[in-house]
Design an enzyme around this catalytic site. Sequence first.
Site, PDB file in Angstrom:
ATOM      1  N   ARG A  73      -7.172   4.484  -0.313  1.00  0.00           N
ATOM      2  CA  ARG A  73      -5.807   4.977  -0.535  1.00  0.00           C
ATOM      3  C   ARG A  73      -5.244   4.633  -1.905  1.00  0.00           C
ATOM      4  NH1 ARG A  73      -3.650   3.431   5.507  1.00  0.00           N
ATOM      5  NH2 ARG A  73      -4.746   5.181   6.470  1.00  0.00           N
ATOM      6  N   ARG A  96      -5.824  -2.199   1.966  1.00  0.00           N
ATOM      7  CA  ARG A  96      -6.360  -2.056   3.324  1.00  0.00           C
ATOM      8  C   ARG A  96      -7.018  -0.688   3.498  1.00  0.00           C
ATOM      9  NH1 ARG A  96      -4.546   0.588   7.958  1.00  0.00           N
ATOM     10  NH2 ARG A  96      -2.424   0.983   7.254  1.00  0.00           N
ATOM     11  N   GLN A 146       0.817  -1.215   0.000  1.00  0.00           N
ATOM     12  CA  GLN A 146       0.000   0.000   0.000  1.00  0.00           C
ATOM     13  C   GLN A 146       0.852   1.267   0.000  1.00  0.00           C
ATOM     14  OE1 GLN A 146      -2.592   1.298   3.540  1.00  0.00           O
ATOM     15  NE2 GLN A 146      -4.028   0.843   1.907  1.00  0.00           N
TER      16      GLN A 146
HETATM   17  C1  LIG Z   1       3.271   6.245  10.409  1.00  0.00           C
HETATM   18  C2  LIG Z   1       2.200   5.201  10.466  1.00  0.00           C
HETATM   19  C3  LIG Z   1       0.908   5.539  10.841  1.00  0.00           C
HETATM   20  C4  LIG Z   1      -0.087   4.566  10.901  1.00  0.00           C
HETATM   21  N1  LIG Z   1      -1.344   4.929  11.263  1.00  0.00           N
HETATM   22  C5  LIG Z   1      -2.299   3.984  11.391  1.00  0.00           C
HETATM   23  C6  LIG Z   1      -3.604   4.319  11.853  1.00  0.00           C
HETATM   24  O1  LIG Z   1      -3.908   5.462  12.187  1.00  0.00           O
HETATM   25  N2  LIG Z   1      -4.536   3.328  11.944  1.00  0.00           N
HETATM   26  C7  LIG Z   1      -4.248   2.039  11.611  1.00  0.00           C
HETATM   27  O2  LIG Z   1      -5.127   1.181  11.709  1.00  0.00           O
HETATM   28  N3  LIG Z   1      -3.005   1.684  11.180  1.00  0.00           N
HETATM   29  C8  LIG Z   1      -2.027   2.625  11.079  1.00  0.00           C
HETATM   30  N4  LIG Z   1      -0.764   2.258  10.668  1.00  0.00           N
HETATM   31  C9  LIG Z   1      -0.447   0.831  10.479  1.00  0.00           C
HETATM   32  C10 LIG Z   1      -0.276   0.159  11.851  1.00  0.00           C
HETATM   33  O3  LIG Z   1       0.326   1.045  12.748  1.00  0.00           O
HETATM   34  C11 LIG Z   1       0.600  -1.093  11.775  1.00  0.00           C
HETATM   35  O4  LIG Z   1       0.228  -1.902  10.715  1.00  0.00           O
HETATM   36  C12 LIG Z   1       0.484  -1.910  13.074  1.00  0.00           C
HETATM   37  O5  LIG Z   1       0.668  -1.074  14.194  1.00  0.00           O
HETATM   38  C13 LIG Z   1       1.472  -3.048  13.087  1.00  0.00           C
HETATM   39  O6  LIG Z   1       1.502  -3.632  14.364  1.00  0.00           O
HETATM   40  P1  LIG Z   1       2.348  -4.951  14.601  1.00  0.00           P
HETATM   41  O7  LIG Z   1       2.129  -5.317  16.026  1.00  0.00           O
HETATM   42  O8  LIG Z   1       2.036  -5.942  13.566  1.00  0.00           O
HETATM   43  O9  LIG Z   1       3.887  -4.531  14.355  1.00  0.00           O
HETATM   44  P2  LIG Z   1       4.820  -3.356  14.873  1.00  0.00           P
HETATM   45  O10 LIG Z   1       4.142  -2.409  15.767  1.00  0.00           O
HETATM   46  O11 LIG Z   1       5.498  -2.803  13.671  1.00  0.00           O
HETATM   47  O12 LIG Z   1       5.893  -4.131  15.753  1.00  0.00           O
HETATM   48  C14 LIG Z   1       6.844  -5.015  15.192  1.00  0.00           C
HETATM   49  C15 LIG Z   1       7.705  -5.576  16.304  1.00  0.00           C
HETATM   50  O13 LIG Z   1       8.509  -6.619  15.794  1.00  0.00           O
HETATM   51  C16 LIG Z   1       9.805  -6.520  16.332  1.00  0.00           C
HETATM   52  N5  LIG Z   1      10.728  -7.201  15.427  1.00  0.00           N
HETATM   53  C17 LIG Z   1      10.748  -7.172  14.075  1.00  0.00           C
HETATM   54  N6  LIG Z   1      11.730  -7.948  13.615  1.00  0.00           N
HETATM   55  C18 LIG Z   1      12.347  -8.481  14.701  1.00  0.00           C
HETATM   56  C19 LIG Z   1      13.455  -9.359  14.871  1.00  0.00           C
HETATM   57  N7  LIG Z   1      14.122  -9.878  13.837  1.00  0.00           N
HETATM   58  N8  LIG Z   1      13.820  -9.670  16.128  1.00  0.00           N
HETATM   59  C20 LIG Z   1      13.166  -9.165  17.207  1.00  0.00           C
HETATM   60  N9  LIG Z   1      12.115  -8.331  17.085  1.00  0.00           N
HETATM   61  C21 LIG Z   1      11.715  -8.004  15.851  1.00  0.00           C
HETATM   62  C22 LIG Z   1      10.026  -5.041  16.472  1.00  0.00           C
HETATM   63  O14 LIG Z   1      11.045  -4.774  17.395  1.00  0.00           O
HETATM   64  C23 LIG Z   1       8.645  -4.581  16.950  1.00  0.00           C
HETATM   65  O15 LIG Z   1       8.572  -4.723  18.349  1.00  0.00           O
HETATM   66  C24 LIG Z   1       0.229   3.232  10.581  1.00  0.00           C
HETATM   67  C25 LIG Z   1       1.518   2.884  10.213  1.00  0.00           C
HETATM   68  C26 LIG Z   1       2.484   3.859  10.132  1.00  0.00           C
HETATM   69  C27 LIG Z   1       3.868   3.455   9.669  1.00  0.00           C
END
Ligand SMILES: Cc1cc2nc3c(=O)[nH]c(=O)nc-3n(C[C@H](O)[C@H](O)[C@H](O)COP(=O)(O)OP(=O)(O)OC[C@H]3O[C@@H](n4cnc5c(N)ncnc54)[C@H](O)[C@@H]3O)c2cc1C
Length: 612
Positions: free
Chosen positions: A318, A426, A272
């Site tokens: 988007r 999405r 996206q």
């Molecule tokens: C700027 C921005 C704004 C956004 N705004 C929105 C919004 O308003 N609403 C919405 O619905 N979505 C939004 N999104 C999307 C959403 O935030 C993310 O898709 C979501 O938070 C992802 O959550 P997650 O728990 O999957 O991963 P993340 O929060 O990305 O966490 C990933 C974790 O994996 C760990 N990790 C990765 N690789 C390794 C490794 N090899 N070893 C150890 N640890 C590792 C990292 O340290 C981290 O702790 C936004 C995204 C961005 C970038």
Amino acid sequence: MAEKFGDYRGSFKCASSVPPEEAKELHEPIGVDLHNVHQHDAVIVGAGLAGEYAALELKRAGHDVAVLTKIFPTRSHSTAAQGGIAAALANLEEDHIEWHFFDTVKGSDFLADQDAAELMCREAPLIVYEYEHMGVPFSRTPEGKIMQRYFGGHVKDFGKGQKVLRACMAADRTGHALLHCLWEQCVKLGVRFYAEFLVLDLIVRDDKCLGVVAWDLINGGLHIFHAKATLFATGGYARLYNISTNSRANTADGLAILMDNGYPIEDLEFVQFHPTGLAGKGFLITEGARGEGGYLINDKGERFMEKYAPSKMELAPRDIISRAEWQEIMEGRGIGGEEYIYLDLRHLGAEKIKERLPQIRELSMKFAGVDPIDAPIPIQPTAHYSMGGIPTDINCRVLADGKEKWLEGMWAAGECACVSVHGANRLGTNSLLDASVHGKRAGKDMAAYLDVVECWEPLPMDCAVRAKEEIEWLLTHEGTETPGSIREEMQVNMYRKCGVFRNEKELVEMYDIIKDLQKRYRNIRIDDKGVKFNLDLEEAIELRHLLQTAEVIVASAINRTESRGAHWRTDHPKRDDENWLKHTLAWRTEEGVKFDYKPVVITRFLPEERKY
Ligand SMILES: Cc1cc2nc3c(=O)[nH]c(=O)nc-3n(C[C@H](O)[C@H](O)[C@H](O)COP(=O)(O)OP(=O)(O)OC[C@H]3O[C@@H](n4cnc5c(N)ncnc54)[C@H](O)[C@@H]3O)c2cc1C
């Protein structure tokens, strides 16, 4: 619909129970320090919303759980989310779960699996209220209810009505509020965090996952985390692109590690692009800014969305807005002929901007020198989100064959996973929802599994060998290439050739570029040869993960000869349901990327033309 979690009674027998001391001894011959072998019931990789929600559920169910994260937990990318989390609460106007479900499916260009999408939308109000009860400081309506704002593609009456107030918000810092709250709850319950541990490999035997191998970034040294249940919640990978909203940590580690172990990845061609990234940098200006009433204007001062999505204008999904912007830019109507256009918020007035959008005002002033109260913000499409990922079933169990066979002991949730609720595109605010709902579901399913599986399976003797060899090679190899230059070439070219618009010629060129960069990677050198906090080493490993993932994204994009959602082929500009209403499964092999497919789950809404 699968509301129930796995019934694991009587299904699992342990070959033998290995007490921790014996398990440690197993690893002495391969050089992993005895103190560096850890045993936990559950090991979670990732401390974003998905990982922490799972940890909370496991801990609530009384299991021992460890969370590994390569950065400090509250710095996970979830904290950067701005606009909101979707739930049909109907706090300010009529709304229904069924409308949310329909919008999610239509937004996905009918590629979402409808059983999964429906479940997510049904669980949305429950998860938002649970966050509220845990203490999330949501913005409030005058009566004290959770405040909701408009977001693209969320509409009334099965797509026939007008926009609907569905995004639950904490000003423009929603992710920050959610993640900090979850983190506090995890700390309160005593979840064990291993911060600054970089996971390098999975431990798998006979399609059964037994834990992970990780590198201690602070002190150096390999560690083995021996688990009965393992969850990947490693987030997205938009750092593949030079113009990106993503944090530096979003480098596809989870996907690459699955591929290293011979497992498939689903629907990677769908990346996206967010329409409003700060020009030249990509930092996100939340869609909430348009939700509050912001306009997009070209060099002629026209609100050009009138041509592309006359009824939804700036609140179309988007993919559609990003293409409209790029079209304007290509036809010379970027501002001053440059590669950006304007997001104009001036008519909202100073009070609303300061109250509802304080963070994006600060970002614009700091990084573009523009105060949106007085001047429009220069913006361009920016790589933002990965719809594809690790194939899972509805209870987040990783599918070894991408279709049915469970990779036992392994789950995936959040942005690294593909359930698939987002299909080809999405909708905004559905990702915080996806990460929370599926993090929670994964935690519950893992807890049900742990209730019956009492022992740790013996570890294979060679489980840390591949990781050890990689570290040793990187610390000693004397090549002439630097990881930085390879990464930049990959990122700049990916934005140009595998971006908002795609065609076969440029995609094939991109594939060759990646193959060449992978060859050059074999000739890299890192300057820091130490083991403590060696960021050179970490970045080199992450670069390998990005290159592998880029290879599969591009191969999948070449392979899918249609346009659907975020995957737009100018040489195949139509959606082709007859041939392509199916998910891609891709394996990275020695002979190149291999493909298979699986059908889309359609329960209620038949595919129709997607107009806004
Ligand atoms: C700027 C921005 C704004 C956004 N705004 C929105 C919004 O308003 N609403 C919405 O619905 N979505 C939004 N999104 C999307 C959403 O935030 C993310 O898709 C979501 O938070 C992802 O959550 P997650 O728990 O999957 O991963 P993340 O929060 O990305 O966490 C990933 C974790 O994996 C760990 N990790 C990765 N690789 C390794 C490794 N090899 N070893 C150890 N640890 C590792 C990292 O340290 C981290 O702790 C936004 C995204 C961005 C970038």
